[in-house]
Design an enzyme around this catalytic site. Structure first.
Site, PDB file in Angstrom:
ATOM      1  N   GLU A  46     -19.630  60.289 113.629  1.00  0.00           N
ATOM      2  CA  GLU A  46     -18.879  59.120 114.092  1.00  0.00           C
ATOM      3  C   GLU A  46     -18.845  58.026 113.026  1.00  0.00           C
ATOM      4  OE1 GLU A  46     -20.421  56.995 117.507  1.00  0.00           O
ATOM      5  OE2 GLU A  46     -18.826  55.484 117.367  1.00  0.00           O
ATOM      6  N   ASP A  65     -34.095  48.494 109.931  1.00  0.00           N
ATOM      7  CA  ASP A  65     -33.333  47.281 109.637  1.00  0.00           C
ATOM      8  C   ASP A  65     -34.314  46.114 109.561  1.00  0.00           C
ATOM      9  OD1 ASP A  65     -31.449  45.304 109.401  1.00  0.00           O
ATOM     10  OD2 ASP A  65     -30.783  45.379 111.488  1.00  0.00           O
ATOM     11  N   ASP A 123     -34.487  41.960 108.587  1.00  0.00           N
ATOM     12  CA  ASP A 123     -33.609  40.826 108.374  1.00  0.00           C
ATOM     13  C   ASP A 123     -34.469  39.578 108.169  1.00  0.00           C
ATOM     14  OD1 ASP A 123     -30.442  40.127 109.665  1.00  0.00           O
ATOM     15  OD2 ASP A 123     -31.811  38.590 108.928  1.00  0.00           O
TER      16      ASP A 123
END
Ligand code: ZN
Length: 515
Positions: free
Chosen positions: A136, A202, A204
């Site tokens: 996808e 991830d 941040d």
């Protein structure tokens, strides 16, 4: 407690822990100079600039910045001439044009994006497979519409659709059991399910806002980027040594964070339960609130945490205490005292610091042991104090993961090499062999790269002849994007080489080595 469970929920024994340094994943140099040969599948090959049909229609930077006086030495000072553009022409340099400008983005996707390498990375083979075809992609369009379940048989079809739709960015999701575009035509909806995806992390810098003093929110500098450097070191070594993963790519997110893509086959095929187990194993900092203890770990420390402390202690001294000075004011110092266990010791420390306003965090940290030794507290539990200090080091240095990204097989993550629309910076791989040298503010922007292509053309000697040597040079090779694409290519060939070996092995032994 996550740290009392087996450090390796995937396998009882770590796979051969690979001392290899990330970014240098190709075991043999022979495959790094050239891409895996894809001549059998010409469709899958992103055409070199100047040869494909799109390229004929492309907006050349020369046109984009066409100088009315044809003064080629100063192309960047020329007004922008765009046919059909509704806004009036602006006198501008490339760096003044926003990264989201459709023509800038078109040039980027046409001339700079490493389609071929992206295809090989996700396909794990020189010839197109379901690993790519059933993968996808999700597009964020310029009007912020979000298109999910896009899929493509080849890199060229992906490239064509990106050029048609001009998304501001695109994300990569899992490989599904069937083609994502066919999901609604299936009689049995359960036949459409995610099968594989890289294990992703991830991190941040906004999650460090309560401990970084130099910047906050979307802003970063090289001082607070050190938190990212520490995080990458700790997570990377755990993934390699504790879980046996080898093919780990770290990618700058374009503004204030980084993503890890763990691409080993055994990582890609993990279900949600295994992903959660690894995520929980790595998660130490909990609780988003401003106050309250964020670290609660068992003693004796899990080997992963002992190792992490070893990695982090120098960063704590230099990058946190010296540079961030998190407890400079008495108000800030209260935060430190709240994390210490002994009330009498705290009272002594508070008195000492109130009599010396502006005392640095480095000195305050040293004061803790110094004052403890003077017997400021008669019933001091020195073990509790030591453990509290370890917890503080972890709270101020240990990676702060956005753990939801890691837990789900079907979570989407921004593709490497797209452009961050706010900064214009390309989401380039981070070379972990030179992790300390990575400068997020020095990462090339799409505007600077397009200008470099122009400069390369203009700057060549012998403009008349000698054209043959130029024909086969891709535009990205003319720019400072080259080392990043080279690094990506080396990484990808390392994966493909490993999977080839695994395939041969499986055919020979016919066992089920993977989990
Ligand atoms: Zn900063």
């Amino acid at each position: 407690m996550p740290h009392s469970i087996s450090p390796n929920p995937v396998k009882d024994e770590p796979m051969d822990a690979d001392p290899e340094i990330p970014g240098d994943a190709a075991p043999a140099k022979t495959t790094t100079d050239d891409d895996v040969d894809m001549n059998d599948e010409p469709q899958a090959e992103a055409p070199p600039a100047g040869q494909a049909e799109e390229v004929k229609k492309e907006v050349k930077l020369d046109d984009l910045f066409a100088d009315e006086d044809s003064d080629e030495e100063f192309p960047s000072s020329a007004p922008v001439k765009r046919e059909g553009a509704s806004s009036p022409a602006r006198a501008t340099s490339p760096s003044d044009i926003p990264a989201s400008d459709p023509e800038v983005m078109r040039s980027f996707y046409q001339r700079l994006f490493p389609w071929r390498q992206l295809f090989q990375w996700l396909n794990h083979s020189p010839t197109p497979t379901n690993d790519f075809g059933n993968r996808e992609f999700a597009f964020t369009l310029q009007n912020d519409a979000y298109l999910r379940y896009q899929s493509f048989a080849t890199a060229d079809l992906l490239r064509k659709d990106v050029l048609r739709l001009m998304p501001s960015r695109f994300e990569i999701g899992p490989v599904y059991s069937t083609n994502p575009r066919d999901r609604k035509t299936l009689r049995n909806s359960s036949a459409f399910k995610p099968l594989a995806k890289e294990l992703c992390f991830d991190i941040d810098l906004t999650d460090y806002d309560d401990i970084r003093t130099c910047c906050d929110k979307a802003t970063i500098c090289n001082k607070c980027w050190q938190f990212m450097t520490m995080a990458i070191k700790v997570v990377d070594v755990a993934l390699r040594e504790d879980f046996g993963f080898k093919h780990i790519m770290w990618v700058y997110s374009g503004r204030r964070g980084a993503h890890a893509w763990v691409c080993d086959k055994k990582a890609r095929s993990m279900d949600d339960q295994k992903r959660r187990a690894i995520a929980n194993y790595l998660e130490v900092i909990r609780g988003g609130s401003q106050s309250g203890k964020k670290v609660n770990v068992k003693r004796p420390l899990h080997p992963h945490l002992s190792r992490s402390l070893d990695i982090l202690k120098t960063h704590f001294q230099e990058d946190v205490l010296d540079v961030q000075d998190p407890w400079g004011t008495s108000e800030q110092a209260e935060k430190l005292l709240q994390l210490l266990p002994d009330r009498n010791l705290n009272d002594s420390l508070r008195r000492k610091w109130e009599s010396a306003p502006g005392r640095s965090s480095t000195s305050k940290w040293a004061d803790i042991d110094a004052v403890a030794k003077t017997g400021a507290s008669k019933n001091l539990d020195s073990r509790a104090l030591l453990e509290a200090k370890q917890d503080i080091v972890l709270e101020y240095t240990y990676p702060r993961l956005d753990i939801e990204v890691s837990k789900k097989l079907n979570h989407l993550l921004k593709s490497p090499f797209v452009v961050h629309p706010g900064t214009g910076r390309v989401c380039v791989p981070i070379d972990t062999r030179a992790l300390e040298d990575f400068d997020p503010l020095g990462v090339p922007t799409v505007q600077s790269l397009l200008a470099e292509i122009d400069a390369w053309k203009g700057g060549e000697e012998g403009e008349e002849g000698d054209d043959k040597s130029k024909v086969n040079i891709a535009d990205w090779e003319k720019t400072s994007l080259k080392p990043y694409v080279d690094q990506f290519r080396t990484f990808v060939s390392g994966i493909i080489k490993d999977e080839g070996i695994t395939k041969v092995k499986r055919e020979r032994e016919d066992d089920s080595m993977d989990f």
